[in-house]
Design an enzyme around this catalytic site. Structure first.
Site, PDB file in Angstrom:
ATOM      1  N   THR A 131      -5.951  -0.095  -2.436  1.00 43.85           N
ATOM      2  CA  THR A 131      -5.024   0.225  -3.518  1.00 43.85           C
ATOM      3  C   THR A 131      -3.959   1.214  -3.076  1.00 43.85           C
ATOM      4  O   THR A 131      -4.207   2.059  -2.213  1.00 43.85           O
ATOM      5  CB  THR A 131      -5.814   0.831  -4.693  1.00 43.85           C
ATOM      6  OG1 THR A 131      -4.896   1.389  -5.626  1.00 43.85           O
ATOM      7  CG2 THR A 131      -6.729   1.954  -4.237  1.00 43.85           C
ATOM      8  N   TYR A 155     -10.525   7.415  -8.152  1.00 45.16           N
ATOM      9  CA  TYR A 155     -10.376   5.982  -7.832  1.00 45.16           C
ATOM     10  C   TYR A 155      -9.769   5.825  -6.439  1.00 45.16           C
ATOM     11  O   TYR A 155     -10.325   5.129  -5.571  1.00 45.16           O
ATOM     12  CB  TYR A 155      -9.489   5.315  -8.894  1.00 45.16           C
ATOM     13  CG  TYR A 155      -9.105   3.914  -8.515  1.00 45.16           C
ATOM     14  CD1 TYR A 155     -10.065   2.921  -8.380  1.00 45.16           C
ATOM     15  CD2 TYR A 155      -7.771   3.583  -8.282  1.00 45.16           C
ATOM     16  CE1 TYR A 155      -9.705   1.633  -8.011  1.00 45.16           C
ATOM     17  CE2 TYR A 155      -7.408   2.301  -7.916  1.00 45.16           C
ATOM     18  CZ  TYR A 155      -8.378   1.331  -7.782  1.00 45.16           C
ATOM     19  OH  TYR A 155      -8.026   0.061  -7.408  1.00 45.16           O
TER      20      TYR A 155
HETATM   21  N1  UFG Z   1       0.808   3.330 -19.015  1.00 45.50           N
HETATM   22  C1  UFG Z   1       1.267   3.690 -20.264  1.00 45.50           C
HETATM   23  N2  UFG Z   1       0.586   3.229 -21.348  1.00 45.50           N
HETATM   24  C2  UFG Z   1      -0.520   2.425 -21.254  1.00 45.50           C
HETATM   25  C3  UFG Z   1      -0.958   2.061 -19.974  1.00 45.50           C
HETATM   26  C4  UFG Z   1      -0.273   2.533 -18.865  1.00 45.50           C
HETATM   27  O1  UFG Z   1       2.246   4.427 -20.398  1.00 45.50           O
HETATM   28  O2  UFG Z   1      -1.093   2.058 -22.302  1.00 45.50           O
HETATM   29  C5  UFG Z   1       1.552   3.798 -17.837  1.00 45.50           C
HETATM   30  C6  UFG Z   1       0.686   4.621 -16.898  1.00 45.50           C
HETATM   31  O3  UFG Z   1       0.670   5.962 -17.290  1.00 45.50           O
HETATM   32  C7  UFG Z   1       1.395   4.374 -15.563  1.00 45.50           C
HETATM   33  C8  UFG Z   1       1.939   2.950 -15.701  1.00 45.50           C
HETATM   34  O4  UFG Z   1       1.962   2.669 -17.104  1.00 45.50           O
HETATM   35  O5  UFG Z   1       2.469   5.238 -15.444  1.00 45.50           O
HETATM   36  C9  UFG Z   1       1.061   1.921 -15.023  1.00 45.50           C
HETATM   37  O6  UFG Z   1      -0.270   2.141 -15.441  1.00 45.50           O
HETATM   38  P1  UFG Z   1      -1.423   1.070 -15.241  1.00 45.50           P
HETATM   39  O7  UFG Z   1      -2.640   1.615 -15.913  1.00 45.50           O
HETATM   40  O8  UFG Z   1      -0.944  -0.271 -15.651  1.00 45.50           O
HETATM   41  O9  UFG Z   1      -1.618   1.022 -13.670  1.00 45.50           O
HETATM   42  P2  UFG Z   1      -1.806   2.228 -12.620  1.00 45.50           P
HETATM   43  O10 UFG Z   1      -0.478   2.475 -11.975  1.00 45.50           O
HETATM   44  O11 UFG Z   1      -2.494   3.379 -13.230  1.00 45.50           O
HETATM   45  O12 UFG Z   1      -2.824   1.606 -11.607  1.00 45.50           O
HETATM   46  C10 UFG Z   1      -2.646   0.338 -11.042  1.00 45.50           C
HETATM   47  C11 UFG Z   1      -3.970  -0.182 -10.588  1.00 45.50           C
HETATM   48  C12 UFG Z   1      -4.503   0.650  -9.495  1.00 45.50           C
HETATM   49  C13 UFG Z   1      -3.487   0.808  -8.393  1.00 45.50           C
HETATM   50  C14 UFG Z   1      -2.179   1.276  -8.925  1.00 45.50           C
HETATM   51  C15 UFG Z   1      -1.217   1.265  -7.771  1.00 45.50           C
HETATM   52  O13 UFG Z   1      -4.897  -0.199 -11.671  1.00 45.50           O
HETATM   53  O14 UFG Z   1      -5.614  -0.002  -8.971  1.00 45.50           O
HETATM   54  O15 UFG Z   1      -1.766   0.407  -9.962  1.00 45.50           O
HETATM   55  O16 UFG Z   1       0.095   1.375  -8.116  1.00 45.50           O
HETATM   56  F1  UFG Z   1      -3.900   1.729  -7.528  1.00 45.50           F
END
Ligand code: UFG
Length: 343
Positions: A131, A155
């Site tokens: 990741t 994670y």
């Molecule tokens: N976000 C919101 N509201 C939500 C969900 C997410 O504002 O309801 C924001 C988060 O704060 C973040 C962005 O949208 O800024 C993306 O969040 P995600 O939860 O969709 O994904 P993440 O970036 O946290 O994580 C994902 C994968 C990981 C990986 C990462 C790498 O789940 O496994 O991308 O970029 F490591």
């Protein structure tokens, strides 16, 4: 009881065999289907804790846990895979901050169990789901594979540890080669809507946004508007699931042709802010759902964008769906299908 049938092995004895852990999950299931379409024999090993039996559209499924070392060893011994793909893991950044030990067990300890079983069985090719979270808050963008690993949540740390197991094993064991794929933000669904994301409690932005459009959630929360980015919300490199599946097939071809151990970023090389994604979700769904701007979510880096020159050069990976609208449209088609019942 395992549902694996040995008749599968004789069905197409020339085909290469791939054991897929987590093949009933979102990414694993798309890769299992792509492997099937490419003529591989596939066996999925999944405990169905977050995956769905119905998502395994090719080959057989063994319902098993990576903690169950005897079952894992028996499954590998029976199937005799040419390669293993390891997807099974816990994947939520936010949850990992509150439940770190769950992440170290499911992601690090279980990866160790798998590696031991794989080596004891003499399997020497493995593709690992890593990741972008291993980079933490990177000092340079786009992030190259040589960027310092400095995860800012359990994670990312749990995945970094598994990468280390792999690197040390490959160093010590001449016969063993692996590819670790560092996924950026995987999204979208199979363009034919056969598969998509289907978790009981989805946390990923695109899925949350589209389920909010459908009325499944009352509103979408935007976590933080004070990041040092153009519009104050986090920027991510969203990659379509089919392009990611193709990266796994390319990595497999590479390893089966005697490629040596490598690590590759999987992303398009540019990103979108949370606000841009929300706006596209409203456009694609045609629904002006409610958005609430709230505090930052713990463990979120401000911006993550992949440098992808290495995977293009070394594996010949050529993404086909570098298009946020296409990503949202396939995810939306899948959500509509789910909302009507899968069939
Ligand atoms: N976000 C919101 N509201 C939500 C969900 C997410 O504002 O309801 C924001 C988060 O704060 C973040 C962005 O949208 O800024 C993306 O969040 P995600 O939860 O969709 O994904 P993440 O970036 O946290 O994580 C994902 C994968 C990981 C990986 C990462 C790498 O789940 O496994 O991308 O970029 F490591």
């Amino acid at each position: 009881m395992p549902t694996h049938r040995s008749s599968l092995i004789t069905q197409n004895s020339c085909a290469r065999r791939v054991l897929v852990t987590g093949g009933a999950g979102y990414i694993g299931s798309h890769v299992v289907l792509a492997l099937g379409e490419a003529g591989y024999q596939v066996l999925t090993y999944d405990n169905l804790s977050t995956g769905n039996r119905d998502a395994v559209l090719h080959g057989e499924l063994v319902v098993g846990d990576l903690a169950d070392k005897p079952l894992l060893a028996q499954t590998i011994a029976d199937f005799q895979p040419d390669a293993v793909m390891h997807f099974a893991a816990s994947i939520e950044v936010g949850e990992s901050v509150n439940k770190p030990l769950k992440y170290y067990r499911n992601n690090s300890v279980h990866a160790l169990n798998l590696l031991e079983a794989v080596r004891e069985a003499g399997v020497n090719r493995l593709i690992f789901s890593s990741t972008a979270a291993v980079y933490g808050n990177p000092l340079e963008l786009p992030v190259t594979e040589d960027t310092l690993l400095a995860p800012i949540n359990p994670y990312g740390a749990s995945k970094m540890m598994s990468e280390r197991f792999l690197a040390d094993l490959a160093q010590a064991d001449e016969a063993f080669e692996y590819v670790a794929l560092r996924y950026f933000n995987v999204a979208g669904a199979d363009p034919q809507s056969r598969l998509g994301q289907d978790y009981a409690n989805p946390t990923h932005l695109i899925t949350r946004a589209l389920k909010t459009a459908l009325g499944i959630f009352p509103k979408l929360q935007v976590f933080g508007t004070d990041y040092p980015t153009a519009d104050g919300t986090c920027i991510r490199d969203y990659i379509h699931i089919s392009d990611l599946a193709q990266a796994h097939l390319d990595a497999l071809t590479y390893l089966l042709n005697d490629g040596t151990s490598q690590i590759f970023n999987c992303g398009y090389g540019h990103g979108f802010s949370v606000r841009e994604v929300v706006s596209m979700a409203r456009q694609v769904s045609g629904i002006d759902f409610i958005v609430e701007e709230t505090d930052r979510r713990e463990g979120d880096p401000a911006e993550l964008i992949a440098a992808n020159a290495q995977i293009r050069r070394e594996l010949g990976w050529q993404p086909q769906h570098d298009d946020l609208e296409f990503i949202l449209r396939t995810a939306w088609d899948w959500e509509l299908k789910l909302s009507k019942g899968r069939n």
